[in-house]
Motif scaffolding. Structure first.
Motif, PDB file in Angstrom:
ATOM      1  N   GLY A  21      -1.490  -6.508   6.965  1.00  0.00           N
ATOM      2  CA  GLY A  21      -2.709  -6.182   7.359  1.00  0.00           C
ATOM      3  C   GLY A  21      -3.500  -5.133   6.584  1.00  0.00           C
ATOM      4  N   ILE A  22      -4.641  -4.650   7.382  1.00  0.00           N
ATOM      5  CA  ILE A  22      -5.540  -3.704   6.848  1.00  0.00           C
ATOM      6  C   ILE A  22      -5.673  -2.821   7.857  1.00  0.00           C
ATOM      7  N   PRO A  23      -5.718  -1.450   7.684  1.00  0.00           N
ATOM      8  CA  PRO A  23      -5.797  -0.374   8.870  1.00  0.00           C
ATOM      9  C   PRO A  23      -7.450  -0.296   8.907  1.00  0.00           C
ATOM     10  N   GLY A  24      -7.645   0.316  10.268  1.00  0.00           N
ATOM     11  CA  GLY A  24      -9.230   0.578  10.698  1.00  0.00           C
ATOM     12  C   GLY A  24      -8.942   1.416  11.921  1.00  0.00           C
ATOM     13  N   GLU A  25     -10.032   1.966  12.234  1.00  0.00           N
ATOM     14  CA  GLU A  25     -10.447   3.216  13.255  1.00  0.00           C
ATOM     15  C   GLU A  25      -9.472   2.583  14.658  1.00  0.00           C
ATOM     16  N   GLN A  26      -9.720   1.499  15.287  1.00  0.00           N
ATOM     17  CA  GLN A  26      -9.205   1.315  16.696  1.00  0.00           C
ATOM     18  C   GLN A  26      -7.668   1.102  16.465  1.00  0.00           C
ATOM     19  N   ILE A  27      -7.287   0.692  15.156  1.00  0.00           N
ATOM     20  CA  ILE A  27      -5.592   0.372  15.220  1.00  0.00           C
ATOM     21  C   ILE A  27      -4.908   1.479  14.636  1.00  0.00           C
ATOM     22  N   MET A  28      -5.759   2.684  14.369  1.00  0.00           N
ATOM     23  CA  MET A  28      -5.111   3.870  13.414  1.00  0.00           C
ATOM     24  C   MET A  28      -4.020   4.461  14.155  1.00  0.00           C
ATOM     25  N   PRO A  29      -3.922   4.586  15.431  1.00  0.00           N
ATOM     26  CA  PRO A  29      -2.535   4.850  16.192  1.00  0.00           C
ATOM     27  C   PRO A  29      -1.246   4.287  15.547  1.00  0.00           C
ATOM     28  N   LEU A  30      -1.549   2.784  15.650  1.00  0.00           N
ATOM     29  CA  LEU A  30      -0.288   2.103  15.183  1.00  0.00           C
ATOM     30  C   LEU A  30      -0.006   2.281  13.893  1.00  0.00           C
ATOM     31  N   TYR A  31      -0.814   2.671  12.903  1.00  0.00           N
ATOM     32  CA  TYR A  31      -0.548   3.014  11.527  1.00  0.00           C
ATOM     33  C   TYR A  31      -0.022   4.116  11.197  1.00  0.00           C
ATOM     34  N   LYS A  32      -0.322   5.016  12.247  1.00  0.00           N
ATOM     35  CA  LYS A  32       0.197   6.270  11.941  1.00  0.00           C
ATOM     36  C   LYS A  32       1.824   6.182  12.248  1.00  0.00           C
ATOM     37  N   ALA A  33       2.317   5.420  13.339  1.00  0.00           N
ATOM     38  CA  ALA A  33       3.493   5.327  13.481  1.00  0.00           C
ATOM     39  C   ALA A  33       4.184   4.452  12.464  1.00  0.00           C
ATOM     40  N   LEU A  34       3.588   3.459  11.959  1.00  0.00           N
ATOM     41  CA  LEU A  34       4.260   2.583  10.928  1.00  0.00           C
ATOM     42  C   LEU A  34       4.478   3.376   9.729  1.00  0.00           C
ATOM     43  N   SER A  35       3.511   4.302   9.438  1.00  0.00           N
ATOM     44  CA  SER A  35       3.972   5.251   8.161  1.00  0.00           C
ATOM     45  C   SER A  35       5.024   5.805   8.188  1.00  0.00           C
ATOM     46  N   ALA A  36       5.727   6.200   9.507  1.00  0.00           N
ATOM     47  CA  ALA A  36       6.910   6.822   9.366  1.00  0.00           C
ATOM     48  C   ALA A  36       8.038   5.930   9.692  1.00  0.00           C
ATOM     49  N   SER A  37       7.894   4.448   9.381  1.00  0.00           N
ATOM     50  CA  SER A  37       8.801   3.640   9.941  1.00  0.00           C
ATOM     51  C   SER A  37       9.645   3.044   8.762  1.00  0.00           C
ATOM     52  N   SER A  38      10.526   2.343   8.915  1.00  0.00           N
ATOM     53  CA  SER A  38      11.369   1.406   7.780  1.00  0.00           C
ATOM     54  C   SER A  38      10.587   0.215   7.468  1.00  0.00           C
ATOM     55  N   ILE A  39       9.408  -0.082   8.155  1.00  0.00           N
ATOM     56  CA  ILE A  39       8.897  -1.373   8.022  1.00  0.00           C
ATOM     57  C   ILE A  39       8.081  -1.309   6.768  1.00  0.00           C
ATOM     58  N   ASN A  40       8.110  -2.357   5.938  1.00  0.00           N
ATOM     59  CA  ASN A  40       7.196  -2.597   4.682  1.00  0.00           C
ATOM     60  C   ASN A  40       6.021  -3.041   5.197  1.00  0.00           C
ATOM     61  N   HIS A  41       4.856  -2.258   4.759  1.00  0.00           N
ATOM     62  CA  HIS A  41       3.481  -2.786   5.127  1.00  0.00           C
ATOM     63  C   HIS A  41       2.954  -3.362   3.840  1.00  0.00           C
TER      64      HIS A  41
END
Length: 510
Positions: A21-41
């Protein structure tokens, strides 16, 4: 914990390892959670590429692909790739961000009816209004994608829903609504058949071992659709080859002379079944695609567990037919079919990804798959630009070498993904067959419209320099000897090979 944190927790619990994916303003809360996860983005350079990559991820591995985009501009960039997955029934989880709920239906910045727009090219689309609904929709989507996969499922998440800390999460339990009521009629047809024939589609891939045991034990011949090549090795006499518009001689004979067709996991498109036979048993988990007098809505696994087969003896009759495919120009310098044949010979067991265009016809005709998921391409929609991002998804999913065969036109539709390829150090080798032309369109103009070539000639960039600008090694070849020399090397990606070829007409279906 907010809804975004919980979504990522659920994805981790469902063994999701990679997302695109690609981050953006409206999806940013999910990206914050992803940044602390084990999931490879995997950060792609275009949302279309992210969804194509999720598509390739599933097709190569059988594991659910996931793609993420922000509101309207990002979400709508998904459309081509979602339509591609939808037409081929590829299950991917599609998550889009959106403006706050209060802005829905308004002319607020970057607000559009995303669910309504995308609902035509996904299996289901959800627009949850609170945290509890969001988690319910997520669990329902994951269950459906894993147990009843029919195509992409979309969840549109408003920013305030993603940030909400007010939610309940329920561990859902569903039952697929199967209809096996025609099993007894199907059994009667199979029991009385002297010339049964399997047609295998992509929906039968998971039952490869079971099907292989059945066809070997009872000597029931097999044909396949494009996307099921290799469920039974195409080097095995029991596999007659593809059926439909690109039918082999043996498959055509068997289809015309069978008294019982057992179609497992096929879509029954016009490319496979121009007409619906009376003796067709059609098994599919997608009720909407079932055709014929013996439709069975359910899993291939359940159908096979409830059916008894009997020994057949008409395979020897079929094998008397010459099944060799004669392709002119296969040894001529600068012919695309000659180049493709050598590429396929060099990488017989690796994953091959094709794009859209004349090279796809040559590749599907020449590729002999010894296992499923060795040849990936879009069949139902066939958009240009599928190859490179789908190969990225396949390589991430499998950690195997992936070979892309594409043309100069379609390569340029998503060439920005060379950056994704390089950044992730993926073992993907891209062969660009450069004829400086949209070849099939030129052929159609000449053959069906009595036209001179119009708006099909391309003034291409220097692909070697282009690859170099992304930090990727590349070579150019313009004859078979040089191509053989390159193929003789121990190649590893990322690597680009530009192959200069002549414009060549593809053989038309007979």
């Amino acid at each position: 914990m907010n809804v975004s944190d919980k979504i990522v927790e659920i994805l981790e619990s469902e063994d999701v390892e990679d997302v695109f994916g690609i981050p953006g303003e409206q999806i940013m809360p999910l990206y914050k959670a992803l940044s602390a996860s084990s999931i490879n983005h995997i950060l792609t350079r275009h949302e279309q590429a992210a969804a194509h990559a999720a598509d390739g991820y599933f097709r190569s591995s059988g594991r659910m692909g996931v793609c993420i985009a922000t509101a309207s501009p990002g979400a709508l960039n998904f459309t081509m790739a979602l339509a591609t997955a939808y037409k081929d029934n590829v299950p991917i989880l599609v998550i889009t961000g959106d403006n706050e709920l209060k802005h829905r239906g308004s002319d607020f910045f970057q607000t559009l009816p995303q669910r309504e727009i995308l609902s035509h090219i996904v299996q289901d689309s959800y627009n949850p209004l609170n945290g509890t609904e969001a988690l319910y929709c997520l669990r329902a989507a994951i269950f459906a994608l894993k147990n009843n996969p029919k195509g992409p499922i979309h969840i549109n998440l408003a920013k305030d829903v993603l940030l909400s800390e007010d939610f309940q999460d329920f561990d859902l339990c569903y039952l697929c609504e199967d209809d096996l009521s025609n099993i007894s009629k199907a059994q009667e047809l199979i029991s009385n058949a002297k010339r049964p024939l399997f047609i295998l589609g992509a929906g039968a891939i998971t039952q490869k071992d079971n099907i292989e045991e059945i066809v070997n034990k009872y000597k029931i011949p097999v044909t396949t659709t494009f996307h099921a090549k290799g469920i039974i090795s195409e080097l095995d006499d029991l596999n007659l080859g593809m059926v439909g518009i690109r039918s082999t001689s043996r498959a055509k004979y068997a289809f015309e002379n069978t008294d019982c067709i057992i179609a497992l996991g096929i879509k029954a498109s016009e490319r496979t079944l121009p007409e619906i036979p009376k003796n067709l048993i059609h098994v599919n988990i997608n009720r909407d695609v079932l055709v014929g007098d013996y439709p069975i809505h359910g899993k291939v696994e359940d159908f096979l567990a409830n059916i008894e087969f009997r020994q057949t003896c008409w395979l020897s009759e079929i094998l008397e037919i010459d099944n060799n495919l004669e392709i002119e120009g296969i040894d001529y310098d600068l012919k695309p079919q000659a180049a493709i044949n050598r590429i396929l010979d060099r990488f017989p067991e690796d994953i091959i990804v094709s794009d859209a265009g004349s090279h796809t016809t040559w590749t599907t005709l020449l590729k002999k798959s010894t296992a499923p998921r060795q040849l990936l391409f879009s069949g139902g929609l066939a958009p240009m630009g599928y190859g490179l991002p789908a190969a990225i998804g396949a390589c991430v999913a499998t950690s195997q070498k992936v070979i892309v065969i594409n043309g100069d036109g379609d390569f340029q539709m998503n060439l920005q993904e060379l950056a994704t390829l390089k950044e992730n150090g993926l073992d993907v080798i891209v062969f660009i067959l450069n004829n400086s032309q949209f070849g099939i369109i030129r052929q159609w103009e000449e053959m069906f419209y009595d036209m001179d070539p119009y708006q099909v000639n391309l003034k291409n960039p220097d692909f070697v320099k282009l690859a170099s600008s992304y930090g990727i090694d590349a070579v150019r070849v313009d004859n078979l000897d040089d191509l053989d020399w390159v193929l003789g090397k121990n190649l590893s990606g990322p690597f680009i090979v530009e192959v200069i070829v002549e414009s060549e007409n593809i053989p038309l279906p007979k």
